[in-house]
Structures are given as C-alpha cells and as structure tokens.
Design a protein around this motif. Structure first.
Motif, PDB file in Angstrom:
ATOM      1  N   LYS A 169       0.834  -1.204   0.000  1.00  0.00           N
ATOM      2  CA  LYS A 169       0.000   0.000   0.000  1.00  0.00           C
ATOM      3  C   LYS A 169       0.868   1.252   0.000  1.00  0.00           C
ATOM      4  O   LYS A 169       0.637   2.195  -0.782  1.00  0.00           O
ATOM      5  CB  LYS A 169      -0.916   0.005   1.218  1.00  0.00           C
ATOM      6  CG  LYS A 169      -1.812   1.234   1.321  1.00  0.00           C
ATOM      7  CD  LYS A 169      -2.737   1.139   2.519  1.00  0.00           C
ATOM      8  CE  LYS A 169      -3.660   2.341   2.589  1.00  0.00           C
ATOM      9  NZ  LYS A 169      -4.614   2.239   3.741  1.00  0.00           N
ATOM     10  N   LYS A 170       1.886   1.280   0.846  1.00  0.00           N
ATOM     11  CA  LYS A 170       2.754   2.448   0.933  1.00  0.00           C
ATOM     12  C   LYS A 170       3.575   2.640  -0.340  1.00  0.00           C
ATOM     13  O   LYS A 170       3.802   3.769  -0.784  1.00  0.00           O
ATOM     14  CB  LYS A 170       3.675   2.318   2.150  1.00  0.00           C
ATOM     15  CG  LYS A 170       2.927   2.393   3.476  1.00  0.00           C
ATOM     16  CD  LYS A 170       3.854   2.160   4.661  1.00  0.00           C
ATOM     17  CE  LYS A 170       3.090   2.247   5.984  1.00  0.00           C
ATOM     18  NZ  LYS A 170       3.965   1.957   7.158  1.00  0.00           N
ATOM     19  N   ALA A 171       3.992   1.537  -0.951  1.00  0.00           N
ATOM     20  CA  ALA A 171       4.776   1.632  -2.180  1.00  0.00           C
ATOM     21  C   ALA A 171       3.929   2.177  -3.325  1.00  0.00           C
ATOM     22  O   ALA A 171       4.376   3.044  -4.092  1.00  0.00           O
ATOM     23  CB  ALA A 171       5.342   0.262  -2.552  1.00  0.00           C
ATOM     24  N   LEU A 172       2.703   1.698  -3.438  1.00  0.00           N
ATOM     25  CA  LEU A 172       1.839   2.151  -4.536  1.00  0.00           C
ATOM     26  C   LEU A 172       1.486   3.629  -4.408  1.00  0.00           C
ATOM     27  O   LEU A 172       1.279   4.307  -5.417  1.00  0.00           O
ATOM     28  CB  LEU A 172       0.570   1.299  -4.586  1.00  0.00           C
ATOM     29  CG  LEU A 172       0.767  -0.150  -5.042  1.00  0.00           C
ATOM     30  CD1 LEU A 172      -0.532  -0.929  -4.928  1.00  0.00           C
ATOM     31  CD2 LEU A 172       1.306  -0.214  -6.476  1.00  0.00           C
ATOM     32  N   GLN A 173       1.442   4.129  -3.196  1.00  0.00           N
ATOM     33  CA  GLN A 173       1.165   5.551  -3.012  1.00  0.00           C
ATOM     34  C   GLN A 173       2.258   6.422  -3.623  1.00  0.00           C
ATOM     35  O   GLN A 173       2.026   7.577  -3.968  1.00  0.00           O
ATOM     36  CB  GLN A 173       0.999   5.860  -1.520  1.00  0.00           C
ATOM     37  CG  GLN A 173      -0.289   5.342  -0.919  1.00  0.00           C
ATOM     38  CD  GLN A 173      -1.517   5.878  -1.631  1.00  0.00           C
ATOM     39  OE1 GLN A 173      -1.666   7.089  -1.817  1.00  0.00           O
ATOM     40  NE2 GLN A 173      -2.405   4.985  -2.040  1.00  0.00           N
ATOM     41  N   LYS A 174       3.444   5.850  -3.773  1.00  0.00           N
ATOM     42  CA  LYS A 174       4.553   6.613  -4.344  1.00  0.00           C
ATOM     43  C   LYS A 174       4.429   6.791  -5.851  1.00  0.00           C
ATOM     44  O   LYS A 174       5.134   7.622  -6.442  1.00  0.00           O
ATOM     45  CB  LYS A 174       5.887   5.941  -3.990  1.00  0.00           C
ATOM     46  CG  LYS A 174       6.167   5.942  -2.492  1.00  0.00           C
ATOM     47  CD  LYS A 174       7.470   5.245  -2.137  1.00  0.00           C
ATOM     48  CE  LYS A 174       7.691   5.264  -0.620  1.00  0.00           C
ATOM     49  NZ  LYS A 174       8.944   4.586  -0.221  1.00  0.00           N
ATOM     50  N   VAL A 175       3.549   6.013  -6.488  1.00  0.00           N
ATOM     51  CA  VAL A 175       3.358   6.162  -7.942  1.00  0.00           C
ATOM     52  C   VAL A 175       1.908   6.541  -8.259  1.00  0.00           C
ATOM     53  O   VAL A 175       1.432   6.328  -9.371  1.00  0.00           O
ATOM     54  CB  VAL A 175       3.749   4.864  -8.697  1.00  0.00           C
ATOM     55  CG1 VAL A 175       5.236   4.607  -8.575  1.00  0.00           C
ATOM     56  CG2 VAL A 175       2.946   3.668  -8.202  1.00  0.00           C
TER      57      VAL A 175
END
Length: 259
Positions: free
Chosen positions: A113-119
């Motif tokens: 979830k946190k990684a996808l927020q970066k893109v």
C-alpha cells in the motif's frame, strides 16, 4: 488512484483473466493502468510474455526494500504490456519465500500500500492479481485496495473457496478495524449445465447484492488471447467474454467510493 484486488483462495477461478481483461478495458477507455502480479507462479507476468526469472527487478524488491524503496526504483521495475496505457509490475518466484522470511515481522501488511502511493500520480487504476493462498502477499493486496473483486467459478467446489475468502476478510476486518468493499463475480458460467445454474442460484441466495447480477461465460477466446499474449479485449473485442467484462466494468465504475 483506485486500487482493485482480485483474490480468491481457490485457484483456477479466473483471477488472472479478470485482472488482464478489466485492465485492458480500462486502458481502452483511456485510463492509465498498472497491473501488479503478486503471485509467485507469475501467471500474469508470463501472460504478457515476460520471463519472471530473467528480470533484474520485480514486485519482490518492493517487499525487500520496504519503506526505503523510491518512486524511481518502482518505476524501473515496470514492464511494458504492448498495450497503450497498460504497464506491468512483474512477479518473481522469490515471492514464495516472503512468508518465511518476513511473515513474523511487524508492519509487513502495509508495504505494498505504501509503495503504490509513491506512484499514485502515474496511474488512475491499479489491479492486483493475488496468489490463491492466505499469507503476507494476500494480506498486503487486500490492505492496499479500495475494493476486492472475487471471481468465483460457478460450480460447488468453488463456493467452498469463496467461504474461506469471506472468512479471511472477516479476520482482516477485525484486526485492522476496516471494512472491505467487495464484489463477487460469477465466472466460467455454462448455461448448458445444471451445475452452473444451481451454483449461481446458491451464490445469489447466500451473498445477495454482493454478487454481480450478470455472469462471465465460458469463452475459448480467453485461452486464445493468453496464447497470443494479448488482453482479450484487443484479441477478440467482439467475443461474448469481453462483452461480459465490459458490462462488469461499467458496473464497477458506478460504485462508490472509488467512482
């Protein structure tokens, strides 16, 4: 950015077909779409002719790097699908080791979830294709999404897998104090068989408005499209299976809150 997770704790119910077809149809409508393969078997990755074992980067790196992974590193891990507006974040067999290496560490359920927020500025929709087992990968995919899409083959053994999936969501709802919106999608429906008809009736009787009111029929064009390594809506746009998924997509886009 809207995230849909395609999950079921039974294999062979149409998860990857659902992911690829909905992703292709979203891209066709002009949305920027990312398909994420979180299954160590890498069916989604191989669907597009990408050899998971030849890649330097994959979704595995997101879990290993955790909060330290950068937007640029995520974007470097992406692969083209050959279709406009559609990118792939590929899988790796190494994902099979995550439950053993990371499963007992705290805070592992929100890495994706946190990684996808970066893109989130790059994509309108993200579709997560899940493995058919409960573990750190499915937990991450469910925790990251706005809606869970549950393909269910219209036969009675598949209904048992759905029961396990509903129980899993109940456990996560309790532990994370978050309610999960979900839609059940009847797949592989064969109107010629009594088994399909009875299974569909049982689905509707048990889960009522959580079940999409139509069905995805058995369609050999899905298999042909996968052999051609092309989304079904590109390979056979006039097929009955694509028509069904297009109807499903219109329905999903009308649902709140993600609409």
């Amino acid at each position: 950015m809207v995230i849909w997770t395609i999950a079921n704790q039974k294999g062979g119910v149409g998860k990857t077909t659902t992911t690829v077809t909905l992703g292709g149809l979203l891209a066709e409508r002009g949305f920027r779409v990312l398909l994420v393969d979180t299954d160590p078997h890498a069916s989604l990755t191989y669907y597009f002719g990408i050899d998971a074992e030849e890649l330097e980067n994959s979704v595995y790196d997101i879990f290993i790097r955790g909060k330290d992974i950068t937007r640029e590193e995520i974007l470097q891990s992406l692969c083209p699908s050959g279709v406009n507006n559609l990118d792939i974040l590929p899988s790796s067999m190494a994902l099979a080791t995550l439950d053993r290496s990371l499963g007992n560490k705290g805070g592992m359920g929100l890495i994706l979830k946190k990684a996808l927020q970066k893109v989130k500025q790059e994509y309108d929709y993200v579709l997560l294709d899940c493995p058919p087992v409960m573990g750190v990968l499915m937990v991450n995919a469910i925790a990251a999404c706005n809606r869970i899409l549950i393909p269910v083959q219209t036969e009675f053994l598949a209904l048992k897998g759905l029961e396990r999936m509903i129980a899993t969501m109940a456990l996560m709802r309790s532990s994370q104090q978050k309610d999960y919106a979900f839609t059940i999608i009847p797949t592989m429906y064969d109107k010629r068989t009594k088994a399909s008809l009875e299974a569909y009736k049982a689905l509707k009787a048990t889960y009522q408005d959580k079940v999409w009111s139509a069905v995805v029929p058995v369609d050999t064009k899905f298999r042909d499209a996968s052999e051609a390594q092309t989304p079904p809506n590109v390979f056979a746009p006039a097929s009955r299976g694509v028509f069904a998924y297009n109807t499903l997509l219109t329905y999903l886009l009308q649902l709140a809150p993600e609409a």
